[in-house]
Design a protein around this motif. Sequence first.
Motif, PDB file in Angstrom:
ATOM      1  N   SER A 153     109.370  30.754  44.059  1.00  0.00           N
ATOM      2  CA  SER A 153     110.477  30.033  43.828  1.00  0.00           C
ATOM      3  C   SER A 153     110.499  29.283  42.521  1.00  0.00           C
ATOM      4  N   THR A 175     113.291  36.309  46.121  1.00  0.00           N
ATOM      5  CA  THR A 175     112.817  36.364  47.393  1.00  0.00           C
ATOM      6  C   THR A 175     112.146  37.817  47.620  1.00  0.00           C
ATOM      7  N   SER A 181     107.146  36.843  46.984  1.00  0.00           N
ATOM      8  CA  SER A 181     108.255  35.826  46.794  1.00  0.00           C
ATOM      9  C   SER A 181     107.659  34.755  45.946  1.00  0.00           C
ATOM     10  N   PRO A 238     117.194  27.135  38.916  1.00  0.00           N
ATOM     11  CA  PRO A 238     116.281  26.949  40.032  1.00  0.00           C
ATOM     12  C   PRO A 238     116.773  28.480  40.879  1.00  0.00           C
ATOM     13  N   THR A 239     115.740  29.116  41.118  1.00  0.00           N
ATOM     14  CA  THR A 239     115.887  30.472  41.667  1.00  0.00           C
ATOM     15  C   THR A 239     114.831  30.676  42.839  1.00  0.00           C
ATOM     16  N   GLU A 240     115.416  31.480  43.679  1.00  0.00           N
ATOM     17  CA  GLU A 240     114.317  31.955  44.799  1.00  0.00           C
ATOM     18  C   GLU A 240     114.341  33.490  44.331  1.00  0.00           C
ATOM     19  N   SER A 298     105.904  27.025  36.843  1.00  0.00           N
ATOM     20  CA  SER A 298     105.452  28.054  37.691  1.00  0.00           C
ATOM     21  C   SER A 298     104.613  28.909  36.678  1.00  0.00           C
ATOM     22  N   SER A 335     111.664  26.015  40.574  1.00  0.00           N
ATOM     23  CA  SER A 335     112.268  24.673  40.838  1.00  0.00           C
ATOM     24  C   SER A 335     112.768  24.142  39.685  1.00  0.00           C
ATOM     25  N   GLU A 379     118.963  38.567  41.230  1.00  0.00           N
ATOM     26  CA  GLU A 379     119.392  37.118  40.951  1.00  0.00           C
ATOM     27  C   GLU A 379     120.021  36.908  39.600  1.00  0.00           C
TER      28      GLU A 379
END
Length: 779
Positions: free
Chosen positions: A271, A247, A269, A243-245, A278, A273, A189
């Motif tokens: 996320s 996965t 996983s 903003p990243t996921e 987080s 936002s 990512e």
Amino acid sequence: MKKQFIIAAAILGTLAVSCNTQGPEEAVSFRPEFEEFFATTEAAEDPGTKTLADDQYHVLWHADDRVSIFNKYTYNQEYAFTGETGANAGGFRKASTDEFITGSEIDNIYAVYPYQQGSRISTDGTLTVNLPAEQMWAEKSFGRGANTMIAATTDNRITFKNVGGIFILKLYGPDTQVQSVTLRGNSGEKLAGKATVTMPVGSVPSVQMQPDATDAITLACESPVTLGTSSSEYTEFWFVVPPTEFTNGFTITVTSTDGGTFEKATDKSISISRNGVSKMAPIEVRLGKPAAEPEWVDLGLSVKWATFNVGASKPEEYGDYFAWGETKPKDYYDWSTYKWCNGSSDTLTKYDVFSSRGAVDHKTVLDLEDDAACVNWGGLWRMPTLAEWTELRDNCIWTWTSDFQGTGVAGQIVTSTKSGYTDKSIFLPAAGFRYYTDLYDDGSFGQYLSSSLYTSQPLYARSAYFGSDYYVYLDGSGHDRCNGLSVRPVHGEFIPVKSISLDQTSLELHIGDWKPLTAAVSPSNATAKDLHWSTSNYEVAFVDDNGGVLARAVGSAIITAYGSSGVSASCTVTVKKDLSLPSNVEAVDLGLPSGLKWATMNVGASSPEEYGEYFAWGETEPKTSYVWTTYKFNLGTDENGPFSKYVIDPAYGTVDNKAVLDPEDDAAHVNWGGSWRMPTNEEWTELINKCTWTWIWTTENGVNGRKVTGPNGKSIFLPATGGRSGTDLTYAGDGGDYWSSSLYAGDPSLAYVVLFDPGEVGRYGTYRFQGFSVRPVTE
């Protein structure tokens, strides 16, 4: 000349910023010729701004913060904050000459924090910025300049909004001073570097990372940061992340001031936002530094293998010796000095599966804090599991040498047989082992620890054992855990078993039955997936190493599968009396097209004319009362259920689409065993349509019933058993009620039953709770 005022504020959330002027006169548009702006300090509804953060995650201005402002002619102007550090709003003064970009007009005024000389804006208002790949650590905050913010306005009111979110790592470790922490996504990512940001007036930023952006953020410490020493006294490291996921999870790399490193990867996983905070659970940092910088060799296997032992600096050196689960070499190796016991082999305090040996915890693979490779070398280095030693043994050629590369050291050269890796090898010196104070048999054999316990006898650990004249042997009982053996590390993340599920949580067996249990391990890519099985009552039910259960005596037992980390799942086993198959029962071939054979008597009977037992549909034992509230599969009190099994309509419970009884719920199979079972509705239909049914009045030893004669002239007798409802037996002698194994198609509270009397034979749907007869069939 009137002065214009800009009040700027930014928070982790929606921001509200007001504008004040010296007088009530008309609003004045923003113009580039003004050199100074002033803003009164103001607390927003949800106060905060941007370069520092307090314990409420409010973001505050820092003295002399700089921003870029783009006016209608797309100038990039630098402005400096004139307020005090810790304020959430304040004034700005022009700090430099204009950086002229283009003469094209834009519709709005845009601002960017922090000031970036290279920031650009297109005529549609799209900004090009650089998100920092190196951020500075700050105590319980993010470093200055890390939190990129954007504002868009049509007047002199500027409201900054965050581009990214906050990702907080909690790290702890004894005697650990951190120089930097690096964050990477496991799927590459993009986390920093060039990005384009769109920001409509009155909206929020939208970020698009560019192809040449980077995949890592490093949090650098200007001065060494000493970590907290426990999971409750951790040190926080704040990353500002677009903003990243993630996965496939992320990986962190911690570098200490003395050059040691520690890596930790997670496959969970997560996320990140915009505006979000987080937090991760506390992570223990285990920094190690070997005598020489370790190297690994890729043999084409699941893990990379180190080129030398722990405590060595080159392949031919023996290195140090470790008791299993200890991380330091010592002078004396015996149970009296072993870390995980109270002075003797029958007082184990960790890694035990037998109560006779001490405190049972069912851990069968070393925790990383007890892993000599991980503790001494750090990073992703660790001791190999039994499975990884097995992989090395089975996918390599082992060649004994008495003089490795002219060093005079004996051992095994291990060369890969994997395609593309046949030129790769490692050398394992024949370092012997240590017991008491002595070194035994060095030069004649080698014995290397795995991280796996020998579950058949927890006094021992699995090890790889080799000599000059035999192939490597994966030993389990050659040496006590307290002996000192060599450690050859592997490089690869250790993924623990987090949960186990069994295909059955309850099981009914008869004495002599054998039934395998199947376990599923989560996550599926766990490093050590081997299971240890145990029984709570060996006399009732025995379980083998693969989950096979043998019923030995009447009673109950709990069969438990344990994962390497000690997590578990259990199945309750009930062992019933021996099968009640009558010795005089026969399977009669009536000449039916299907070839099905019908028993000569009912379940629970010992002769054709006996009624036998009565069973609710799907139950395998008779009982005294047959009502909905005693029915095994009814979670309710009446015909509406909900039912726990055999549901084909969601109105009656959780649908499983089971329409025919499983063997464990089939009264014929459970009580008689073998291939005996209850007939389906279709098989009863065949018996009705292909046979002659004759009512017999008291001629079969004084019992009424139906004689059923097949196409070949052979016959069976079905006594008129009646049926049970509540505690009563009704219609016995006047008619017969016999279950099929089939659920009624139109209503899952019913099952198919065959009813007959002197006048008719028919098939009906009848409530499942009622007690009827069972006549078995076999192929």
